[in-house]
Design an enzyme around this catalytic site. Structure first.
Site, PDB file in Angstrom:
ATOM      1  N   LYS A 201       0.860  -1.274   0.021  1.00  0.00           N
ATOM      2  CA  LYS A 201       0.009   0.014   0.027  1.00  0.00           C
ATOM      3  C   LYS A 201       0.828   1.219  -0.059  1.00  0.00           C
ATOM      4  CE  LYS A 201      -1.761   2.700   3.261  1.00  0.00           C
ATOM      5  NZ  LYS A 201      -1.745   3.866   2.404  1.00  0.00           N
ATOM      6  N   GLU A 275      10.402   0.704  10.398  1.00  0.00           N
ATOM      7  CA  GLU A 275      11.119   1.661  10.094  1.00  0.00           C
ATOM      8  C   GLU A 275      10.451   3.150  10.411  1.00  0.00           C
ATOM      9  OE1 GLU A 275      13.071   4.684   9.234  1.00  0.00           O
ATOM     10  OE2 GLU A 275      13.025   4.026   7.052  1.00  0.00           O
ATOM     11  N   GLU A 406       9.848  15.321  15.786  1.00  0.00           N
ATOM     12  CA  GLU A 406      10.024  15.137  14.344  1.00  0.00           C
ATOM     13  C   GLU A 406       9.445  15.980  13.626  1.00  0.00           C
ATOM     14  OE1 GLU A 406       9.038  11.612  12.306  1.00  0.00           O
ATOM     15  OE2 GLU A 406      11.161  11.663  11.358  1.00  0.00           O
TER      16      GLU A 406
HETATM   17  P1  NDP Z   1       2.078   7.843   8.315  1.00  0.00           P
HETATM   18  O1  NDP Z   1       2.744   6.742   9.170  1.00  0.00           O
HETATM   19  O2  NDP Z   1       0.548   7.771   8.897  1.00  0.00           O
HETATM   20  O3  NDP Z   1       2.020   7.196   7.049  1.00  0.00           O
HETATM   21  C1  NDP Z   1       2.660   5.913   6.435  1.00  0.00           C
HETATM   22  C2  NDP Z   1       1.825   5.014   5.848  1.00  0.00           C
HETATM   23  O4  NDP Z   1       1.155   4.209   6.689  1.00  0.00           O
HETATM   24  C3  NDP Z   1       1.006   5.758   4.766  1.00  0.00           C
HETATM   25  O5  NDP Z   1       0.998   4.730   3.562  1.00  0.00           O
HETATM   26  C4  NDP Z   1      -0.478   5.809   5.539  1.00  0.00           C
HETATM   27  O6  NDP Z   1      -1.419   5.655   4.667  1.00  0.00           O
HETATM   28  C5  NDP Z   1      -0.305   4.463   6.247  1.00  0.00           C
HETATM   29  N1  NDP Z   1      -1.073   4.291   7.320  1.00  0.00           N
HETATM   30  C6  NDP Z   1      -1.845   5.386   8.091  1.00  0.00           C
HETATM   31  N2  NDP Z   1      -2.475   4.832   9.354  1.00  0.00           N
HETATM   32  C7  NDP Z   1      -2.492   3.519   9.153  1.00  0.00           C
HETATM   33  C8  NDP Z   1      -2.580   2.533  10.078  1.00  0.00           C
HETATM   34  N3  NDP Z   1      -3.291   2.488  10.917  1.00  0.00           N
HETATM   35  N4  NDP Z   1      -2.439   1.127   9.783  1.00  0.00           N
HETATM   36  C9  NDP Z   1      -1.466   0.696   8.655  1.00  0.00           C
HETATM   37  N5  NDP Z   1      -1.036   1.773   7.636  1.00  0.00           N
HETATM   38  C10 NDP Z   1      -1.486   3.227   7.956  1.00  0.00           C
HETATM   39  O7  NDP Z   1       2.749   8.975   8.278  1.00  0.00           O
HETATM   40  P2  NDP Z   1       1.985  10.370   7.806  1.00  0.00           P
HETATM   41  O8  NDP Z   1       1.768  10.379   6.385  1.00  0.00           O
HETATM   42  O9  NDP Z   1       0.585  10.578   8.476  1.00  0.00           O
HETATM   43  O10 NDP Z   1       2.872  11.406   8.475  1.00  0.00           O
HETATM   44  C11 NDP Z   1       2.843  11.726   9.747  1.00  0.00           C
HETATM   45  C12 NDP Z   1       4.149  12.049  10.398  1.00  0.00           C
HETATM   46  O11 NDP Z   1       5.061  10.920  10.376  1.00  0.00           O
HETATM   47  C13 NDP Z   1       5.053  13.000   9.500  1.00  0.00           C
HETATM   48  O12 NDP Z   1       5.185  14.423  10.053  1.00  0.00           O
HETATM   49  C14 NDP Z   1       6.491  12.730   9.829  1.00  0.00           C
HETATM   50  O13 NDP Z   1       6.797  12.943  11.266  1.00  0.00           O
HETATM   51  C15 NDP Z   1       6.365  11.216  10.183  1.00  0.00           C
HETATM   52  N6  NDP Z   1       6.811  10.343   8.937  1.00  0.00           N
HETATM   53  C16 NDP Z   1       7.818   9.482   8.974  1.00  0.00           C
HETATM   54  C17 NDP Z   1       8.513   8.810   8.212  1.00  0.00           C
HETATM   55  C18 NDP Z   1       9.694   8.189   7.973  1.00  0.00           C
HETATM   56  O14 NDP Z   1       9.914   7.631   7.104  1.00  0.00           O
HETATM   57  N7  NDP Z   1      10.214   7.923   9.217  1.00  0.00           N
HETATM   58  C19 NDP Z   1       7.564   8.840   6.879  1.00  0.00           C
HETATM   59  C20 NDP Z   1       6.374   9.502   6.834  1.00  0.00           C
HETATM   60  C21 NDP Z   1       6.027  10.375   7.833  1.00  0.00           C
HETATM   61  P3  NDP Z   1      -1.968   7.166   4.250  1.00  0.00           P
HETATM   62  O15 NDP Z   1      -0.775   7.951   3.692  1.00  0.00           O
HETATM   63  O16 NDP Z   1      -3.211   6.965   3.435  1.00  0.00           O
HETATM   64  O17 NDP Z   1      -2.269   7.933   5.485  1.00  0.00           O
END
Ligand code: NDP
Length: 494
Positions: A201, A275, A406
């Site tokens: 996904k 991660e 972060e």
């Molecule tokens: P998320 O952790 O919400 O998103 C990462 C992925 O998980 C997306 O594909 C998201 O879908 C999906 N997801 C969301 N909720 C669930 C769930 N309950 N179960 C399974 N999958 C889920 O990150 P965000 O995009 O909301 O970003 C929020 C914050 O996270 C950022 O501001 C940043 O600080 C941090 N972040 C850190 C990352 C890293 O690499 N360490 C990467 C991205 C974000 P969808 O996009 O549709 O919500």
């Protein structure tokens, strides 16, 4: 200062360079008005009948309508992956699996220009990054893992039975929006090389390169069901990681969602790698080559608009050189060009979404409220889309939110230290532990620091360097498990 991707910021004594626009052609990519789910080798309509729009964060233009998978669609995808695993992929020799992976790697290279333009449109990152980093590194991951596919028996991994270690089965993989194609490669390449099939996904805001990857799987004649792509939001991800017939969960994203996933799979037979976030210290000692360190600081926090889990978002600079480093850093920041992601001169592109922009804005305001000093070069940001100027905070204390949370944006918090022990104590004073950087001319000090920093990766006199042969992953709230290198294979084998 920058606006349309062709103007250079300028402060005081910095000379002003005018850059002519150098736009990459959008015409190399043909985006359809809508996309279905990729299940069992075909694009299909979602059972839910629902879809969502994916937009360009630089202009807010709608790029395409994308299908939203519900739990029944996820179930179809997992069943397709299970069939492909039992009937085809787990029975195929490593040599033959490797051939498919090599084929995918070569097609990524052949279609690299198209993929780079698409990634910059959907994500907002500068074309020079998608073209020179994201896409070539994604291809490199497939080449690297193609090489492993027939050598798993020689990887030095212990197995209960003689012969090559066995795959786990069906992998459910959820990835974020910061490196959409590259995170897909980090997940899919090792899974396939080890003999697993996958349901992936992508993030809601950046689904397009994953859908292009689905077309690449068709072009490579990958057996149907080996790779399935289900687009959607958090609920789709939840349905995938919670599905009973998934053997392995791999997630990259926020620590908060990582915790939810850990709770979902607790007590099940599923193997998990997480991660998660980071708040890396980039430590500059007084004997560091200052110009190189400044380039490393800029690369550490402004690469990909700071949307990088291992970004060097906390600069720790030795007090005796702090003034000089900050002066040169400000001068360098004033030359960063912000604007059109498709302009080849652009250094800093758009923030990925309105939601992320709101988070960066809120945390930066908290920095000011808590008493830190905020600075950005004079900036004229584009009127449409989501933008945030490169920002520096000085006078930051360890208790400030901008030093602890972060931000995931182009915002650097600067702290100072006097002794190496103080640098280590401050660097490790975080719930995270993904990466760190050390700048010094002394090799012995690099080793001394690397032994003490609680971070999965420690870069010395460089920052944000990635290679498929090198394991990557965190400590503490940055997650567990490693991706890449021989260590990364373990996550996909029994
Ligand atoms: P998320 O952790 O919400 O998103 C990462 C992925 O998980 C997306 O594909 C998201 O879908 C999906 N997801 C969301 N909720 C669930 C769930 N309950 N179960 C399974 N999958 C889920 O990150 P965000 O995009 O909301 O970003 C929020 C914050 O996270 C950022 O501001 C940043 O600080 C941090 N972040 C850190 C990352 C890293 O690499 N360490 C990467 C991205 C974000 P969808 O996009 O549709 O919500």
């Amino acid at each position: 200062m920058v606006s349309t991707g062709s103007t250079t910021a300028s402060t005081g004594s910095t000379p002003m360079f005018e850059y002519a626009p150098a736009p990459e052609s959008r015409a190399v990519v043909d985006i359809a008005s809508s996309y279905g789910l990729f299940i069992d080798g075909e694009f299909t309509d979602p059972g839910s009948g629902r879809s969502f729009k994916t937009i360009s964060p630089a202009t807010e233009e709608v790029l395409a309508e994308v299908a939203e998978a519900d739990a029944r669609d996820v179930d179809r995808a997992v069943k397709a992956a299970r069939r492909a695993y039992s009937r085809t992929w787990s029975k195929m020799s490593g040599r033959d699996r490797g051939k498919y992976l090599f084929r995918i790697a070569r097609i990524i290279q052949e279609r690299s220009r198209e993929l780079a333009v698409l990634e910059s449109l959907d994500n907002g990152k500068p074309i020079k990054e998608s073209r020179d980093f994201d896409v070539p590194t994604a291809a490199a991951h497939f080449f690297y893992h193609a090489g492993w596919a027939d050598k798993l028996g020689y990887a030095g991994l212990s197995t209960a039975e003689p012969g090559a270690p066995k795959p786990l089965g069906v992998a459910g993989q959820v990835i974020p929006w910061n490196f959409p194609l590259l995170m897909l490669a980090w997940k899919i390449a090792p899974a396939l090389a080890c003999g697993n099939t996958v349901v992936l996904k992508p993030a809601e805001t950046t689904p397009l390169t994953a859908l292009w990857f689905a077309q690449i799987c068709q072009q490579a004649e990958l057996p149907p069901g080996v790779v399935n792509i289900v687009t959607g939001a958090g609920e789709t991800g939840q349905a995938l990681v919670g599905h009973d017939d998934v053997d392995k969960v791999a997630f990259t994203g926020s620590t908060e969602v990582g915790r939810q996933i850990a709770r979902t799979v607790a007590g099940s037979r599923k193997k998990v790698t997480l991660e998660l976030g980071g708040k890396a210290a980039n430590v500059v000692f007084d004997d560091a080559p200052v110009d190189q360190a400044v380039e490393g600081i800029v690369n550490g926090i402004f690469f990909n608009q700071g949307h990088v889990c291992c970004a060097g978002s906390r600069l720790l600079v030795q007090e005796s050189v702090a003034e000089e480093v900050l002066e040169r850093l400000k001068r360098r920041m004033a030359t960063l060009r912000i604007g059109d992601p498709l302009d080849k001169n652009t250094d800093v592109g758009a923030i990925n979404s309105a939601q992320q922009l709101a988070k960066i804005t809120e945390l930066s305001a908290a920095g000011e409220t808590e008493g830190a000093d905020r600075w950005s070069p004079p900036c004229r940001l584009p009127e449409h889309g989501f933008w945030f100027p490169p920002t520096l905070f000085t006078g930051v204390s360890q208790a400030h939110r901008i030093a602890r949370e972060e931000i995931f944006g182009p915002v650097l918090s600067v702290l100072t230290f006097r002794t190496p022990d103080e640098a280590v104590a401050k660097a490790n004073n975080t719930p995270y532990g993904l990466s760190a950087g050390v700048w010094t001319e002394k090799g012995s000090r690099i080793l001394w620091m690397a032994e003490r920093l609680r971070a999965g990766v420690v870069w010395a006199n460089t920052f944000n360097k990635f290679d498929p042969t090198s394991p990557f992953g965190g400590y503490k709230e940055s997650g567990y498990g490693r991706e890449g290198g021989r260590h990364g294979l373990e996550a996909y084998l029994q």
